[in-house]
Design an enzyme around this catalytic site. Structure first.
Site, mmCIF file in Angstrom:
data_model
loop_
_atom_site.group_PDB
_atom_site.id
_atom_site.type_symbol
_atom_site.label_atom_id
_atom_site.label_comp_id
_atom_site.label_asym_id
_atom_site.label_seq_id
_atom_site.Cartn_x
_atom_site.Cartn_y
_atom_site.Cartn_z
ATOM 1 N N GLU A 1 5.389 -10.045 3.275
ATOM 2 C CA GLU A 1 6.142 -8.887 2.778
ATOM 3 C C GLU A 1 5.177 -7.726 2.564
ATOM 4 O O GLU A 1 3.993 -7.928 2.309
ATOM 5 C CB GLU A 1 6.846 -9.289 1.459
ATOM 6 C CG GLU A 1 7.557 -8.194 0.704
ATOM 7 C CD GLU A 1 8.732 -7.580 1.443
ATOM 8 O OE1 GLU A 1 8.571 -7.223 2.615
ATOM 9 O OE2 GLU A 1 9.808 -7.407 0.824
ATOM 10 N N ASP A 2 5.704 -6.518 2.660
ATOM 11 C CA ASP A 2 4.839 -5.352 2.447
ATOM 12 C C ASP A 2 4.588 -5.090 0.968
ATOM 13 O O ASP A 2 3.460 -4.903 0.545
ATOM 14 C CB ASP A 2 5.401 -4.090 3.146
ATOM 15 C CG ASP A 2 6.852 -3.791 2.777
ATOM 16 O OD1 ASP A 2 7.478 -4.560 2.011
ATOM 17 O OD2 ASP A 2 7.378 -2.770 3.263
ATOM 18 N N ASP B 1 8.339 -4.840 -5.418
ATOM 19 C CA ASP B 1 8.532 -3.716 -6.345
ATOM 20 C C ASP B 1 9.317 -4.253 -7.546
ATOM 21 O O ASP B 1 8.733 -4.827 -8.458
ATOM 22 C CB ASP B 1 9.269 -2.619 -5.567
ATOM 23 C CG ASP B 1 9.453 -1.331 -6.328
ATOM 24 O OD1 ASP B 1 8.783 -1.135 -7.340
ATOM 25 O OD2 ASP B 1 10.280 -0.501 -5.895
ATOM 26 N N PHE C 1 4.953 5.848 -5.034
ATOM 27 C CA PHE C 1 5.626 5.536 -3.781
ATOM 28 C C PHE C 1 4.605 5.625 -2.646
ATOM 29 O O PHE C 1 4.068 6.684 -2.365
ATOM 30 C CB PHE C 1 6.790 6.490 -3.533
ATOM 31 C CG PHE C 1 7.637 6.058 -2.369
ATOM 32 C CD1 PHE C 1 8.610 5.079 -2.527
ATOM 33 C CD2 PHE C 1 7.432 6.607 -1.112
ATOM 34 C CE1 PHE C 1 9.370 4.657 -1.442
ATOM 35 C CE2 PHE C 1 8.198 6.197 -0.024
ATOM 36 C CZ PHE C 1 9.169 5.219 -0.193
ATOM 37 N N ARG D 1 4.831 5.216 9.143
ATOM 38 C CA ARG D 1 4.450 3.802 9.270
ATOM 39 C C ARG D 1 3.134 3.650 10.028
ATOM 40 O O ARG D 1 2.429 2.653 9.875
ATOM 41 C CB ARG D 1 5.541 3.017 10.011
ATOM 42 C CG ARG D 1 6.859 2.904 9.254
ATOM 43 C CD ARG D 1 7.740 1.849 9.930
ATOM 44 N NE ARG D 1 9.138 1.957 9.526
ATOM 45 C CZ ARG D 1 9.664 1.388 8.438
ATOM 46 N NH1 ARG D 1 8.901 0.683 7.650
ATOM 47 N NH2 ARG D 1 10.941 1.528 8.157
HETATM 48 P P1 5GP Z 1 12.243 -4.611 -4.430
HETATM 49 O O1 5GP Z 1 13.499 -5.353 -4.154
HETATM 50 O O2 5GP Z 1 11.065 -5.486 -4.746
HETATM 51 O O3 5GP Z 1 12.447 -3.557 -5.486
HETATM 52 O O4 5GP Z 1 11.957 -3.750 -3.158
HETATM 53 C C1 5GP Z 1 11.148 -4.145 -2.133
HETATM 54 C C2 5GP Z 1 11.322 -3.199 -0.958
HETATM 55 O O5 5GP Z 1 11.458 -1.820 -1.368
HETATM 56 C C3 5GP Z 1 10.068 -3.240 -0.102
HETATM 57 O O6 5GP Z 1 10.120 -4.258 0.852
HETATM 58 C C4 5GP Z 1 10.050 -1.852 0.506
HETATM 59 O O7 5GP Z 1 10.849 -1.849 1.661
HETATM 60 C C5 5GP Z 1 10.703 -0.963 -0.536
HETATM 61 N N1 5GP Z 1 9.683 -0.295 -1.363
HETATM 62 C C6 5GP Z 1 9.403 -0.523 -2.653
HETATM 63 N N2 5GP Z 1 8.398 0.261 -3.088
HETATM 64 C C7 5GP Z 1 8.032 1.027 -2.031
HETATM 65 C C8 5GP Z 1 7.015 2.030 -1.841
HETATM 66 O O8 5GP Z 1 6.235 2.417 -2.726
HETATM 67 N N3 5GP Z 1 6.951 2.575 -0.586
HETATM 68 C C9 5GP Z 1 7.776 2.205 0.425
HETATM 69 N N4 5GP Z 1 7.610 2.805 1.601
HETATM 70 N N5 5GP Z 1 8.726 1.254 0.282
HETATM 71 C C10 5GP Z 1 8.849 0.664 -0.936
#
Ligand code: 5GP
Length: 171
Positions: free
Chosen positions: A94-95, A98, A147, A160
């Site tokens: 996973e990237d 959050d 972000f 990207r």
């Molecule tokens: P979560 O469900 O953990 O809140 O969200 C995860 C997803 O939100 C990540 O896989 C990503 O796609 C997006 N996301 C959360 N924070 C960031 C950020 O700082 N930058 C970007 N580009 N995407 C984010």
């Protein structure tokens, strides 16, 4: 909009190599299926698999999470794995974790497919925004509540292709 470097390409490379060595040693003698979560993880996964020296297969999974101002936890699989992971050792790539809601959904979903094991590698973690506790077995970097873009992560599908992780500076 100007972009400040948060984590340089060199630092990312060094950390990804470390994670690769750790994964190689943890999975010695085993085969893994690397489940890459699209789209944001594709660059991290491409680098990480080249730093792993055990036999592996790569598969991809598309997720869409319905968002207002932040992740709602309502997640849809837009593109599923091409092969069953039953009995396999799965490494999810996973990237960023959050709120953790997306990974909570995916990890629960994968468990229903009866894999031998599931572990998570995430490039980034924002603990300040965490809503659920997600065990990250292999973590690249912990970051503040900003972000980030680049190295696979987008803003409105752009950036990207930046080779580093950056933060947009509002002017
Ligand atoms: P979560 O469900 O953990 O809140 O969200 C995860 C997803 O939100 C990540 O896989 C990503 O796609 C997006 N996301 C959360 N924070 C960031 C950020 O700082 N930058 C970007 N580009 N995407 C984010």
């Amino acid at each position: 909009m100007p972009i400040d470097t948060l984590i340089s390409a060199e630092s990312i490379r060094a950390r990804v190599d470390e994670l690769g060595r750790q994964i190689t040693s943890d999975y010695a003698g085993q085969e893994i299926v690397v489940v890459t979560v699209l789209k944001g993880s594709f660059i991290f996964a491409a680098d990480l698999v080249r730093a792993i020296d055990v036999p592996l297969a790569v598969d991809f999974l598309g997720l869409r999470s319905y968002e207002g101002t932040e992740s709602s936890g309502v997640v849809q699989i837009t593109s599923d794995l091409t092969k069953s992971v039953e009995g396999k050792h799965v490494l999810v790539v996973e990237d960023i974790v959050d709120t953790g809601l997306t990974m909570q959904y995916l990890l629960q979903n994968l468990e229903t497919r009866k894999p031998a094991s599931v572990k998570l590698a995430s490039l980034l973690h924002k603990p300040a925004r965490s809503k659920v506790k997600i065990p990250i077995d292999y973590l690249g970097f912990t970051i503040d509540d900003v972000f980030v873009i680049g190295y696979g992560l987008d803003f409105d599908q752009h950036y990207r292709n930046l080779p580093y992780l950056g933060v947009m500076r509002p002017d």
